[in-house]
Design a protein around this motif. Structure first.
Motif, short mmCIF file in Angstrom:
data_model
loop_
_atom_site.label_atom_id
_atom_site.label_comp_id
_atom_site.label_asym_id
_atom_site.label_seq_id
_atom_site.Cartn_x
_atom_site.Cartn_y
_atom_site.Cartn_z
N GLY A 41 38.86 -63.04 53.44
CA GLY A 41 38.17 -61.76 53.57
C GLY A 41 36.82 -61.82 52.89
O GLY A 41 35.79 -62.10 53.52
N TRP A 42 36.80 -61.58 51.58
CA TRP A 42 35.58 -61.64 50.80
C TRP A 42 35.41 -63.05 50.24
O TRP A 42 36.33 -63.87 50.32
CB TRP A 42 35.58 -60.56 49.72
N SER A 43 34.27 -63.34 49.67
CA SER A 43 33.86 -64.73 49.44
C SER A 43 34.41 -65.36 48.18
O SER A 43 34.16 -66.55 47.94
CB SER A 43 32.33 -64.81 49.40
N GLN A 44 35.14 -64.62 47.35
CA GLN A 44 35.50 -65.15 46.04
C GLN A 44 36.96 -65.59 45.94
O GLN A 44 37.54 -65.54 44.86
CB GLN A 44 35.18 -64.11 44.96
N SER A 45 37.53 -66.09 47.02
CA SER A 45 38.93 -66.53 46.96
C SER A 45 39.15 -67.62 45.91
O SER A 45 40.09 -67.52 45.11
CB SER A 45 39.40 -67.01 48.34
N PRO A 46 38.33 -68.68 45.84
CA PRO A 46 38.56 -69.69 44.80
C PRO A 46 38.43 -69.12 43.39
O PRO A 46 39.24 -69.43 42.50
CB PRO A 46 37.50 -70.75 45.09
N GLU A 47 37.40 -68.30 43.17
CA GLU A 47 37.21 -67.71 41.85
C GLU A 47 38.36 -66.77 41.50
O GLU A 47 38.78 -66.69 40.34
CB GLU A 47 35.88 -66.94 41.80
N LEU A 48 38.87 -66.06 42.50
CA LEU A 48 39.99 -65.16 42.27
C LEU A 48 41.23 -65.93 41.82
O LEU A 48 41.91 -65.53 40.87
CB LEU A 48 40.30 -64.36 43.54
N ILE A 49 41.52 -67.03 42.49
CA ILE A 49 42.70 -67.80 42.10
C ILE A 49 42.50 -68.41 40.71
O ILE A 49 43.45 -68.44 39.90
CB ILE A 49 43.03 -68.87 43.16
N SER A 82 45.29 -72.74 62.19
CA SER A 82 45.30 -72.07 63.47
C SER A 82 43.98 -71.35 63.70
O SER A 82 43.32 -70.91 62.75
CB SER A 82 46.45 -71.07 63.55
N GLU A 83 43.63 -71.21 64.97
CA GLU A 83 42.43 -70.46 65.32
C GLU A 83 42.56 -69.01 64.88
O GLU A 83 41.59 -68.38 64.47
CB GLU A 83 42.18 -70.54 66.82
N GLN A 84 43.78 -68.49 64.94
CA GLN A 84 44.00 -67.10 64.54
C GLN A 84 43.65 -66.91 63.07
O GLN A 84 43.00 -65.93 62.69
CB GLN A 84 45.45 -66.70 64.80
N TRP A 85 44.11 -67.83 62.20
CA TRP A 85 43.77 -67.72 60.78
C TRP A 85 42.26 -67.84 60.58
O TRP A 85 41.66 -67.06 59.85
CB TRP A 85 44.49 -68.82 59.98
N PHE A 86 41.65 -68.81 61.26
CA PHE A 86 40.21 -69.03 61.13
C PHE A 86 39.43 -67.75 61.44
O PHE A 86 38.46 -67.42 60.75
CB PHE A 86 39.78 -70.16 62.06
N ASN A 87 39.87 -67.02 62.45
CA ASN A 87 39.15 -65.84 62.90
C ASN A 87 39.55 -64.56 62.17
O ASN A 87 38.95 -63.50 62.41
CB ASN A 87 39.35 -65.64 64.40
N HIS A 88 40.53 -64.64 61.29
CA HIS A 88 40.99 -63.45 60.57
C HIS A 88 40.91 -63.64 59.05
O HIS A 88 41.84 -63.33 58.32
CB HIS A 88 42.41 -63.07 60.99
N GLY A 89 39.78 -64.18 58.62
CA GLY A 89 39.53 -64.33 57.19
C GLY A 89 39.52 -65.76 56.70
O GLY A 89 39.02 -66.04 55.62
N GLY A 90 40.10 -66.67 57.48
CA GLY A 90 40.20 -68.04 57.02
C GLY A 90 38.88 -68.80 57.00
O GLY A 90 38.71 -69.73 56.20
N ARG A 91 37.95 -68.42 57.85
CA ARG A 91 36.69 -69.17 57.94
C ARG A 91 35.96 -69.23 56.61
O ARG A 91 35.59 -70.31 56.14
CB ARG A 91 35.78 -68.57 59.01
N ILE A 92 35.75 -68.08 55.98
CA ILE A 92 35.01 -68.06 54.72
C ILE A 92 35.79 -68.79 53.63
O ILE A 92 35.21 -69.48 52.78
CB ILE A 92 34.67 -66.61 54.28
N THR A 93 37.12 -68.68 53.67
CA THR A 93 37.94 -69.38 52.68
C THR A 93 37.82 -70.89 52.86
O THR A 93 37.66 -71.63 51.89
CB THR A 93 39.41 -68.95 52.82
N MET A 94 37.87 -71.36 54.10
CA MET A 94 37.72 -72.79 54.36
C MET A 94 36.36 -73.30 53.91
O MET A 94 36.25 -74.37 53.31
CB MET A 94 37.92 -73.07 55.86
N GLU A 95 35.32 -72.53 54.17
CA GLU A 95 33.97 -72.93 53.74
C GLU A 95 33.90 -73.09 52.23
O GLU A 95 33.33 -74.06 51.72
CB GLU A 95 32.95 -71.90 54.22
N ARG A 96 34.48 -72.14 51.51
CA ARG A 96 34.43 -72.19 50.06
C ARG A 96 35.27 -73.35 49.52
O ARG A 96 34.86 -74.03 48.57
CB ARG A 96 34.92 -70.86 49.46
#
Length: 242
Positions: A41-49, A82-96
């Motif tokens: 969702g938002w860009s701070q998934s790694p920092e959040l964990i 999955s493409e579904q994950w990528f398009n539902h928030g996963g893209r920004i998480t994968m990038e980070r």
């Protein structure tokens, strides 16, 4: 004795989590139960964990598995997604996560693997990300992934005739096993609300932080709650899952 504080779906919004912990006055004497979906969702998934791992060293924390956490875990384990994950928030998480070093990824993978499917406390209150499907309760669930994917528990609660009593033959048997059930997963923004919602004995604490809503922390005993600013205002240059 401290409070039992329940935290809804965070979806990478570390700024919102810091706000609600401050606004609720959370202390090491409180028991913090996180209902899952820490990422996407938002860009701070790694920092959040990172923050959650550190928080457990100073506070009493219990971390439940959300479906988005499971999707990230599978990608870190296998490299498949999955493409579904990528398009539902996963893209920004994968990038980070692609930018992180191997040791940091491994540390976060261990955290994701340690998440609990549910928590049943001494007061017969169930804390679970999504729900369960077996009419005999969680210990009889045939499909454990439903703990973090099910939507039928909440949909049934929304559709339930309020006039039905727990001993009525038509009353959902699933609801009678636990004094209360606290869930996230399906944001209450879908029914036009941004506050915790009770239907029957089900409490939904996902107030839409991944979208246009705030993040919520709620006292499981008193039902008092505190919220962050609408999360999209904390990340004005981002779209979240909108």
């Amino acid at each position: 004795m401290g409070r039992t504080l329940v935290i809804g779906d965070i979806h990478g919004s570390l700024k919102a989590l810091e706000q609600i912990l401050q606004r609720s006055g959370a202390t090491p004497q409180d028991h913090l139960i996180f209902l899952g979906d820490y990422v996407d969702g938002w860009s701070q998934s790694p920092e959040l964990i990172d923050y959650l791992i550190a928080l457990k060293a100073t506070h009493s924390c219990l971390y439940i598995r959300g479906n988005h956490d499971d999707l990230l875990m599978q990608w870190l384990q296998t490299g498949q997604y999955s493409e579904q994950w990528f398009n539902h928030g996963g893209r920004i998480t994968m990038e980070r996560y692609t930018a992180l070093d191997k040791d940091k990824k491994q540390l976060h993978l261990l955290f994701l693997e340690s998440l609990k499917d549910y928590h049943l406390d001494d007061s017969n209150r169930l804390f679970v990300h999504a729900g369960f499907t077996n009419i005999n309760g969680i210990h009889h669930e045939y499909f454990p992934r439903m703990f973090y994917w099910d939507r039928t528990l909440w949909e049934t609660a929304l559709a339930l005739n309020p006039a039905l009593k727990p001993d009525d033959a038509l009353y959902p048997k699933r609801f009678n096993h636990y004094r209360e059930v606290f869930i996230g997963h399906t944001p209450v923004t879908r029914i036009g609300l941004t506050v915790p919602v009770q239907k029957a004995n089900i409490w939904n604490v996902d107030t839409g932080a991944a979208f246009k809503g705030p993040l919520t922390i709620m006292d499981a005993d008193t039902k008092e709650y505190w919220q962050s600013d609408p999360v999209f205002e904390l990340y004005p240059q981002e779209n979240g899952r909108n």
